[in-house]
Design an enzyme around this catalytic site. Sequence first.
Site, mmCIF file in Angstrom:
data_model
loop_
_atom_site.group_PDB
_atom_site.id
_atom_site.type_symbol
_atom_site.label_atom_id
_atom_site.label_comp_id
_atom_site.label_asym_id
_atom_site.label_seq_id
_atom_site.Cartn_x
_atom_site.Cartn_y
_atom_site.Cartn_z
ATOM 1 N N LEU A 33 -43.364 9.052 -3.550
ATOM 2 C CA LEU A 33 -43.110 9.743 -4.815
ATOM 3 C C LEU A 33 -42.181 10.947 -4.639
ATOM 4 O O LEU A 33 -42.295 11.709 -3.680
ATOM 5 C CB LEU A 33 -44.438 10.215 -5.427
ATOM 6 C CG LEU A 33 -45.449 9.106 -5.747
ATOM 7 C CD1 LEU A 33 -46.691 9.700 -6.422
ATOM 8 C CD2 LEU A 33 -44.845 8.015 -6.616
ATOM 9 N N HIS A 37 -40.318 10.400 -10.060
ATOM 10 C CA HIS A 37 -41.621 9.820 -10.417
ATOM 11 C C HIS A 37 -42.504 10.867 -11.095
ATOM 12 O O HIS A 37 -43.171 10.589 -12.100
ATOM 13 C CB HIS A 37 -42.365 9.350 -9.155
ATOM 14 C CG HIS A 37 -41.695 8.264 -8.384
ATOM 15 N ND1 HIS A 37 -41.210 8.452 -7.111
ATOM 16 C CD2 HIS A 37 -41.454 6.965 -8.689
ATOM 17 C CE1 HIS A 37 -40.697 7.308 -6.661
ATOM 18 N NE2 HIS A 37 -40.832 6.395 -7.595
ATOM 19 N N GLN A 61 -40.598 -8.368 -5.632
ATOM 20 C CA GLN A 61 -39.335 -7.891 -6.199
ATOM 21 C C GLN A 61 -38.309 -7.541 -5.137
ATOM 22 O O GLN A 61 -37.241 -7.021 -5.450
ATOM 23 C CB GLN A 61 -39.559 -6.725 -7.159
ATOM 24 C CG GLN A 61 -39.969 -5.416 -6.524
ATOM 25 C CD GLN A 61 -40.305 -4.383 -7.588
ATOM 26 O OE1 GLN A 61 -41.302 -4.507 -8.281
ATOM 27 N NE2 GLN A 61 -39.473 -3.361 -7.732
ATOM 28 N N ASP A 153 -33.556 3.161 -13.612
ATOM 29 C CA ASP A 153 -33.538 1.699 -13.451
ATOM 30 C C ASP A 153 -33.442 1.084 -14.851
ATOM 31 O O ASP A 153 -34.405 0.546 -15.381
ATOM 32 C CB ASP A 153 -34.802 1.237 -12.721
ATOM 33 C CG ASP A 153 -34.917 1.871 -11.351
ATOM 34 O OD1 ASP A 153 -34.292 1.372 -10.417
ATOM 35 O OD2 ASP A 153 -35.611 2.903 -11.226
ATOM 36 N N SER A 189 -36.638 6.762 -3.734
ATOM 37 C CA SER A 189 -37.456 6.703 -2.519
ATOM 38 C C SER A 189 -36.595 6.292 -1.333
ATOM 39 O O SER A 189 -36.830 6.705 -0.199
ATOM 40 C CB SER A 189 -38.593 5.694 -2.706
ATOM 41 O OG SER A 189 -39.369 6.047 -3.824
HETATM 42 P P1 AMP Z 1 -40.057 2.887 -8.123
HETATM 43 O O1 AMP Z 1 -41.129 3.593 -7.352
HETATM 44 O O2 AMP Z 1 -38.703 2.972 -7.496
HETATM 45 O O3 AMP Z 1 -40.452 1.468 -8.488
HETATM 46 O O4 AMP Z 1 -39.910 3.664 -9.493
HETATM 47 C C1 AMP Z 1 -41.008 3.871 -10.336
HETATM 48 C C2 AMP Z 1 -40.522 4.466 -11.621
HETATM 49 O O5 AMP Z 1 -39.866 5.700 -11.356
HETATM 50 C C3 AMP Z 1 -39.509 3.581 -12.356
HETATM 51 O O6 AMP Z 1 -39.771 3.617 -13.746
HETATM 52 C C4 AMP Z 1 -38.199 4.235 -12.023
HETATM 53 O O7 AMP Z 1 -37.198 4.006 -12.989
HETATM 54 C C5 AMP Z 1 -38.594 5.689 -11.991
HETATM 55 N N1 AMP Z 1 -37.640 6.496 -11.224
HETATM 56 C C6 AMP Z 1 -37.170 6.257 -9.985
HETATM 57 N N2 AMP Z 1 -36.257 7.192 -9.642
HETATM 58 C C7 AMP Z 1 -36.155 8.037 -10.692
HETATM 59 C C8 AMP Z 1 -35.374 9.204 -10.960
HETATM 60 N N3 AMP Z 1 -34.510 9.696 -10.069
HETATM 61 N N4 AMP Z 1 -35.530 9.824 -12.146
HETATM 62 C C9 AMP Z 1 -36.412 9.336 -13.079
HETATM 63 N N5 AMP Z 1 -37.169 8.245 -12.887
HETATM 64 C C10 AMP Z 1 -37.043 7.596 -11.707
#
Ligand code: AMP
Length: 317
Positions: A33, A37, A61, A153, A189
């Site tokens: 995180l 996040h 995925q 995303d 991440s």
């Molecule tokens: P992930 O852990 O990469 O699957 O992301 C989980 C959620 O966090 C998804 O809805 C992503 O779009 C969001 N997210 C990832 N990076 C960012 C960021 N830099 N700013 C805002 N939301 C993010």
Amino acid sequence: MICVPTIAEVRTHVAEARAGGAVVGFVPTMGALHDGHLSLVRIAAEQAGLVVVSIFVNPAQFDRTDDLRDYPRDLDADLSALEGLGLQVPVLVFTPEVAEMCPDGAATTVTVSALTETLCGRSRPGHFDGVATVVARLFGIVRPDLAVFGRKDRQQLAVVRRMVDDLALDVDIVEGPTVREPDGLALSSRNARLDASSRDRAQRLVAALAAAVDTARRQRVHGPVNPDDLRSSMHDVLDGLDVDYVDVVDPDTFARIDRPVPGDGRMLAAVAVHVGGVRLIDSVLVGAPDEEVTVLTHLGGVTTAPVQTDTESGGTS
Ligand code: AMP
């Protein structure tokens, strides 16, 4: 904050909260995180009486086994980061094992057959099936009133919205703006896997988006905006990098835009690049003033103004 690994425990806690009248907010993540996040968790906490955060690195995925193997995982740090938010509402963290989320014999795949012909849908076959299937299962487990996803995303966000609409799932989808480093790099991440020189080069993603916005702003003064010129200005900035895609698509259909668009039209300029073995994506909604301003401050790879995140308010569906 409570951390549980089983579906049964999630259901028990959610049922208790709901019986007490709480709105249930949900933020699905793959962990590691960061502030992006956490911004989504804050958004959920503003609207909910219980926030459920799932941390699950979803094998379905990933299109590359090395990417799945190397994906950063640090549950203790994740739990500390969530604690550190000091939220007033209770947080339930769901940390399932793969067997809990992808049981043997599962025979259902959710395919959103629109929206995935371009960008990540094109370059990562099967990726959005994996996303939609796991998000549908998570929605079935948590049964949230609202779920928060990041604009970082955007294609994923659109796929989830379409799935929710098509399957009449009773979940409000809320959007959070992209959170960036001071030099504009979108938090991810995967950034943890960048060495110093790759980290420097990664800054060119946002610089490429800034070049596209700059081109659009110049052209719209005189008339329509040519998507080919946006694409070439992004390619120029990314010259020498291992580009996966550079494209300009319709933000609703994700179809490639081939013809000039009226100056007030919206286009999604998107890039995906491999840097030092790490795949990074970023995008900007051309025609959305807040997003344009945010990336424009990084035109030419130089931060030209105090950094801000796009502040367009999150919508619901
Ligand atoms: P992930 O852990 O990469 O699957 O992301 C989980 C959620 O966090 C998804 O809805 C992503 O779009 C969001 N997210 C990832 N990076 C960012 C960021 N830099 N700013 C805002 N939301 C993010």
